[in-house]
Each structure stands twice: as C-alpha cells, then as structure tokens.
Design a protein around this motif. Structure first.
Motif, PDB file in Angstrom:
ATOM      1  N   PHE A   8      88.572  49.641   6.211  1.00 22.02           N
ATOM      2  CA  PHE A   8      87.687  48.656   6.824  1.00 22.02           C
ATOM      3  C   PHE A   8      88.385  47.310   6.827  1.00 22.02           C
ATOM      4  O   PHE A   8      88.922  46.884   5.798  1.00 22.02           O
ATOM      5  CB  PHE A   8      86.357  48.543   6.059  1.00 22.02           C
ATOM      6  CG  PHE A   8      85.436  47.514   6.651  1.00 22.02           C
ATOM      7  CD1 PHE A   8      84.667  47.821   7.764  1.00 22.02           C
ATOM      8  CD2 PHE A   8      85.372  46.235   6.132  1.00 22.02           C
ATOM      9  CE1 PHE A   8      83.835  46.860   8.341  1.00 22.02           C
ATOM     10  CE2 PHE A   8      84.553  45.266   6.694  1.00 22.02           C
ATOM     11  CZ  PHE A   8      83.777  45.587   7.798  1.00 22.02           C
ATOM     12  N   ALA A   9      88.367  46.623   7.971  1.00 20.93           N
ATOM     13  CA  ALA A   9      88.986  45.302   8.088  1.00 20.93           C
ATOM     14  C   ALA A   9      87.985  44.316   8.668  1.00 20.93           C
ATOM     15  O   ALA A   9      87.421  44.555   9.737  1.00 20.93           O
ATOM     16  CB  ALA A   9      90.221  45.367   8.992  1.00 20.93           C
ATOM     17  N   ASP A  10      87.775  43.233   7.948  1.00 23.96           N
ATOM     18  CA  ASP A  10      86.920  42.146   8.416  1.00 23.96           C
ATOM     19  C   ASP A  10      87.725  40.851   8.375  1.00 23.96           C
ATOM     20  O   ASP A  10      87.503  39.990   7.536  1.00 23.96           O
ATOM     21  CB  ASP A  10      85.675  42.048   7.532  1.00 23.96           C
ATOM     22  CG  ASP A  10      84.713  40.961   7.990  1.00 23.96           C
ATOM     23  OD1 ASP A  10      84.925  40.387   9.078  1.00 23.96           O
ATOM     24  OD2 ASP A  10      83.756  40.677   7.249  1.00 23.96           O
ATOM     25  N   PRO A  11      88.703  40.731   9.292  1.00 19.14           N
ATOM     26  CA  PRO A  11      89.561  39.537   9.286  1.00 19.14           C
ATOM     27  C   PRO A  11      88.814  38.320   9.814  1.00 19.14           C
ATOM     28  O   PRO A  11      87.761  38.452  10.447  1.00 19.14           O
ATOM     29  CB  PRO A  11      90.691  39.929  10.238  1.00 19.14           C
ATOM     30  CG  PRO A  11      90.069  40.904  11.167  1.00 19.14           C
ATOM     31  CD  PRO A  11      89.046  41.655  10.366  1.00 19.14           C
ATOM     32  N   PRO A  12      89.363  37.130   9.576  1.00 18.51           N
ATOM     33  CA  PRO A  12      88.791  35.943  10.225  1.00 18.51           C
ATOM     34  C   PRO A  12      88.779  36.180  11.737  1.00 18.51           C
ATOM     35  O   PRO A  12      89.749  36.685  12.301  1.00 18.51           O
ATOM     36  CB  PRO A  12      89.773  34.827   9.855  1.00 18.51           C
ATOM     37  CG  PRO A  12      90.499  35.325   8.648  1.00 18.51           C
ATOM     38  CD  PRO A  12      90.537  36.818   8.767  1.00 18.51           C
ATOM     39  N   TYR A  13      87.674  35.856  12.367  1.00 17.61           N
ATOM     40  CA  TYR A  13      87.544  36.133  13.800  1.00 17.61           C
ATOM     41  C   TYR A  13      88.610  35.440  14.638  1.00 17.61           C
ATOM     42  O   TYR A  13      88.960  35.906  15.708  1.00 17.61           O
ATOM     43  CB  TYR A  13      86.156  35.749  14.298  1.00 17.61           C
ATOM     44  CG  TYR A  13      85.062  36.724  13.917  1.00 17.61           C
ATOM     45  CD1 TYR A  13      85.339  38.002  13.439  1.00 17.61           C
ATOM     46  CD2 TYR A  13      83.733  36.362  14.056  1.00 17.61           C
ATOM     47  CE1 TYR A  13      84.328  38.887  13.108  1.00 17.61           C
ATOM     48  CE2 TYR A  13      82.711  37.239  13.730  1.00 17.61           C
ATOM     49  CZ  TYR A  13      83.010  38.499  13.253  1.00 17.61           C
ATOM     50  OH  TYR A  13      81.998  39.370  12.939  1.00 17.61           O
ATOM     51  N   ALA A  14      89.139  34.319  14.153  1.00 14.74           N
ATOM     52  CA  ALA A  14      90.162  33.581  14.909  1.00 14.74           C
ATOM     53  C   ALA A  14      91.581  34.012  14.552  1.00 14.74           C
ATOM     54  O   ALA A  14      92.538  33.370  14.968  1.00 14.74           O
ATOM     55  CB  ALA A  14      89.993  32.086  14.658  1.00 14.74           C
ATOM     56  N   THR A  47      84.934  40.022  17.315  1.00 16.18           N
ATOM     57  CA  THR A  47      84.001  39.482  18.311  1.00 16.18           C
ATOM     58  C   THR A  47      84.385  40.014  19.691  1.00 16.18           C
ATOM     59  O   THR A  47      85.348  40.766  19.839  1.00 16.18           O
ATOM     60  CB  THR A  47      84.053  37.930  18.353  1.00 16.18           C
ATOM     61  OG1 THR A  47      85.339  37.533  18.843  1.00 16.18           O
ATOM     62  CG2 THR A  47      83.785  37.330  16.992  1.00 16.18           C
ATOM     63  N   THR A  48      83.669  39.550  20.693  1.00 18.90           N
ATOM     64  CA  THR A  48      83.938  39.961  22.071  1.00 18.90           C
ATOM     65  C   THR A  48      85.277  39.434  22.582  1.00 18.90           C
ATOM     66  O   THR A  48      85.722  39.850  23.650  1.00 18.90           O
ATOM     67  CB  THR A  48      82.820  39.474  23.022  1.00 18.90           C
ATOM     68  OG1 THR A  48      82.688  38.058  22.899  1.00 18.90           O
ATOM     69  CG2 THR A  48      81.495  40.138  22.688  1.00 18.90           C
ATOM     70  N   HIS A  49      85.907  38.543  21.851  1.00 21.68           N
ATOM     71  CA  HIS A  49      87.219  38.015  22.256  1.00 21.68           C
ATOM     72  C   HIS A  49      88.317  39.071  22.160  1.00 21.68           C
ATOM     73  O   HIS A  49      89.408  38.884  22.674  1.00 21.68           O
ATOM     74  CB  HIS A  49      87.595  36.798  21.417  1.00 21.68           C
ATOM     75  CG  HIS A  49      86.749  35.599  21.712  1.00 21.68           C
ATOM     76  ND1 HIS A  49      85.408  35.542  21.407  1.00 21.68           N
ATOM     77  CD2 HIS A  49      87.043  34.421  22.300  1.00 21.68           C
ATOM     78  CE1 HIS A  49      84.925  34.382  21.790  1.00 21.68           C
ATOM     79  NE2 HIS A  49      85.896  33.680  22.338  1.00 21.68           N
ATOM     80  N   ASN A  50      88.031  40.163  21.462  1.00 24.94           N
ATOM     81  CA  ASN A  50      89.005  41.247  21.308  1.00 24.94           C
ATOM     82  C   ASN A  50      88.426  42.524  21.898  1.00 24.94           C
ATOM     83  O   ASN A  50      87.236  42.794  21.769  1.00 24.94           O
ATOM     84  CB  ASN A  50      89.339  41.476  19.830  1.00 24.94           C
ATOM     85  CG  ASN A  50      89.901  40.243  19.179  1.00 24.94           C
ATOM     86  OD1 ASN A  50      89.170  39.479  18.558  1.00 24.94           O
ATOM     87  ND2 ASN A  50      91.186  40.020  19.321  1.00 24.94           N
ATOM     88  N   ASP A  51      89.285  43.307  22.518  1.00 24.51           N
ATOM     89  CA  ASP A  51      88.863  44.592  23.087  1.00 24.51           C
ATOM     90  C   ASP A  51      89.948  45.615  22.776  1.00 24.51           C
ATOM     91  O   ASP A  51      91.091  45.467  23.192  1.00 24.51           O
ATOM     92  CB  ASP A  51      88.666  44.456  24.595  1.00 24.51           C
ATOM     93  CG  ASP A  51      88.130  45.727  25.242  1.00 24.51           C
ATOM     94  OD1 ASP A  51      88.066  46.781  24.569  1.00 24.51           O
ATOM     95  OD2 ASP A  51      87.771  45.662  26.428  1.00 24.51           O
ATOM     96  N   GLY A 108      75.168  41.884  18.202  1.00 25.46           N
ATOM     97  CA  GLY A 108      75.143  40.452  18.442  1.00 25.46           C
ATOM     98  C   GLY A 108      76.553  39.892  18.473  1.00 25.46           C
ATOM     99  O   GLY A 108      77.380  40.313  19.277  1.00 25.46           O
ATOM    100  N   ALA A 109      76.845  38.968  17.572  1.00 25.08           N
ATOM    101  CA  ALA A 109      78.169  38.352  17.522  1.00 25.08           C
ATOM    102  C   ALA A 109      79.185  39.239  16.809  1.00 25.08           C
ATOM    103  O   ALA A 109      80.369  38.956  16.813  1.00 25.08           O
ATOM    104  CB  ALA A 109      78.089  37.002  16.821  1.00 25.08           C
ATOM    105  N   THR A 110      78.709  40.318  16.206  1.00 31.53           N
ATOM    106  CA  THR A 110      79.582  41.210  15.441  1.00 31.53           C
ATOM    107  C   THR A 110      79.812  42.506  16.210  1.00 31.53           C
ATOM    108  O   THR A 110      78.866  43.150  16.647  1.00 31.53           O
ATOM    109  CB  THR A 110      78.946  41.545  14.073  1.00 31.53           C
ATOM    110  OG1 THR A 110      78.752  40.324  13.361  1.00 31.53           O
ATOM    111  CG2 THR A 110      79.822  42.469  13.271  1.00 31.53           C
ATOM    112  N   ILE A 111      81.082  42.871  16.338  1.00 31.56           N
ATOM    113  CA  ILE A 111      81.438  44.141  16.975  1.00 31.56           C
ATOM    114  C   ILE A 111      82.265  44.941  15.981  1.00 31.56           C
ATOM    115  O   ILE A 111      83.150  44.398  15.318  1.00 31.56           O
ATOM    116  CB  ILE A 111      82.243  43.918  18.272  1.00 31.56           C
ATOM    117  CG1 ILE A 111      81.369  43.205  19.297  1.00 31.56           C
ATOM    118  CG2 ILE A 111      82.773  45.243  18.821  1.00 31.56           C
ATOM    119  CD1 ILE A 111      82.084  42.814  20.558  1.00 31.56           C
TER     120      ILE A 111
END
Length: 181
Positions: A117-123, A151-155, A169-172
């Motif tokens: 599981f990875a929860d890196p800083p969104y930026a 976030t939606t900034h990454n696909d 929501g803001a979390t993907i």
C-alpha cells in the motif's frame, strides 16, 4: 482517527500535531478495506505500507490479522508515533518500522509481499515511478496486490499490471496485481 474493523475495531488514536501526513480518511479507508476484503484474505499476509504517515493503514492490517507488516516512513516524529502506537496495541512484534526514504528502500528491497500500500504526498513529482519500481523489482508475490492512493491528477489505467480504480471524492485508489492484463 480510528481503526475501522478487526481485533482493534473502534480503537481511536490521535497523532501529534506537526506530523507531515495526510491520513486516509475513515470513509476512504473503510471503502478500501471493503475492496481488499473481497480481493484477498488479509489474515497472515505480509504487507508493505510505504509513506506510512500515522501508521493508520498498518494498524488496520494488523487488526485484520496481517502477520508481517513493514512500514516505511522517513519523518522521525511519524516513526516515533508509529512505534508508540504499535506498542500500545501490542503489535510491535509484527510491525517492522523502517525510517527511510521510500525510493531508496524500494530500490534495495528484495522481499516479496502479498500486499503493498502506498499513500504518497499527492504532489509527489515522481509518483508514476512507484508502480514501475514495484514491478521491476518483483516486490509482489504471485497474485499479490499493490494499491496506490492518489488524486485525479494521476491516471494509471494504461499500466500493464493495472486492475481497477476506485474513486472516493478527492481520493482515488488504483489497484494493480502481479498477474498482467
């Protein structure tokens, strides 16, 4: 913050102020574990929690019976909080805490895991490197699952090991498996 389910379900913990983490919300964490519970048996698995932050995901995994959990976090205050909480929950023997830069850790790691599981800083500018490194280094066991929070900034849908994406929501959460498409 609280542990959603399992042995420690309902237990609350309060990270100290100043931890540079954005913990996964209880709503998103509950949804994540509903998906994981339907994908795999979490009991007795080996798991890797990278960008561990408050340790919330690791505690949830321990509460659900994961036997061997490695959490990697570079912030000293966060590491001390995770150690204290692991001791309070009496899971210090099954929770291996490593203070390190995640990318350095991944590049030298040779162990395989059932779940990463990875929860890196969104930026994080090199977030796209995470799936590449994990699969190039063969860090997942056969049928293992890698979950990346973003976030939606990454696909990541075009990645050859991409399985599915869940949007809260803001979390993907993007899910990847060792077996390719």
């Amino acid at each position: 913050m609280r542990i959603i389910s399992g042995t420690f379900g309902g237990r609350r913990f309060s990270p100290p102020s100043g931890i540079p983490a954005r913990p996964t919300t209880d709503l998103a964490k509950g949804a994540l574990f509903n998906v994981l519970d339907n994908m795999m048996d979490l009991e007795d698995i080996s798991a890797l929690d990278i960008f561990g932050g408050t340790g919330s995901i690791s505690y949830e995994l321990a509460s659900r019976g994961a036997a061997d959990i490695t959490v990697v976090e570079k912030d000293g205050t966060s590491v001390e909080f995770i150690k204290k909480t692991a001791k309070d929950l009496d899971i210090a023997d099954s929770l291996h805490i490593i203070r390190s830069d995640v990318f350095k850790f991944l590049k030298q790691c040779s162990k395989q895991f059932d779940l990463i599981f990875a929860d890196p800083p969104y930026a994080l500018p090199n977030m796209g490197d995470l799936p590449i490194i994990i699969f190039e280094k063969n860090l997942l066991k056969p049928e293992g699952v890698f979950v990346l929070e973003h976030t939606t900034h990454n696909d990541f849908q075009q990645h050859p090991h991409f399985l599915r994406m869940k949007n809260y929501g803001a979390t993907i959460f993007s899910f990847f498996t060792q077996t390719s498409k």
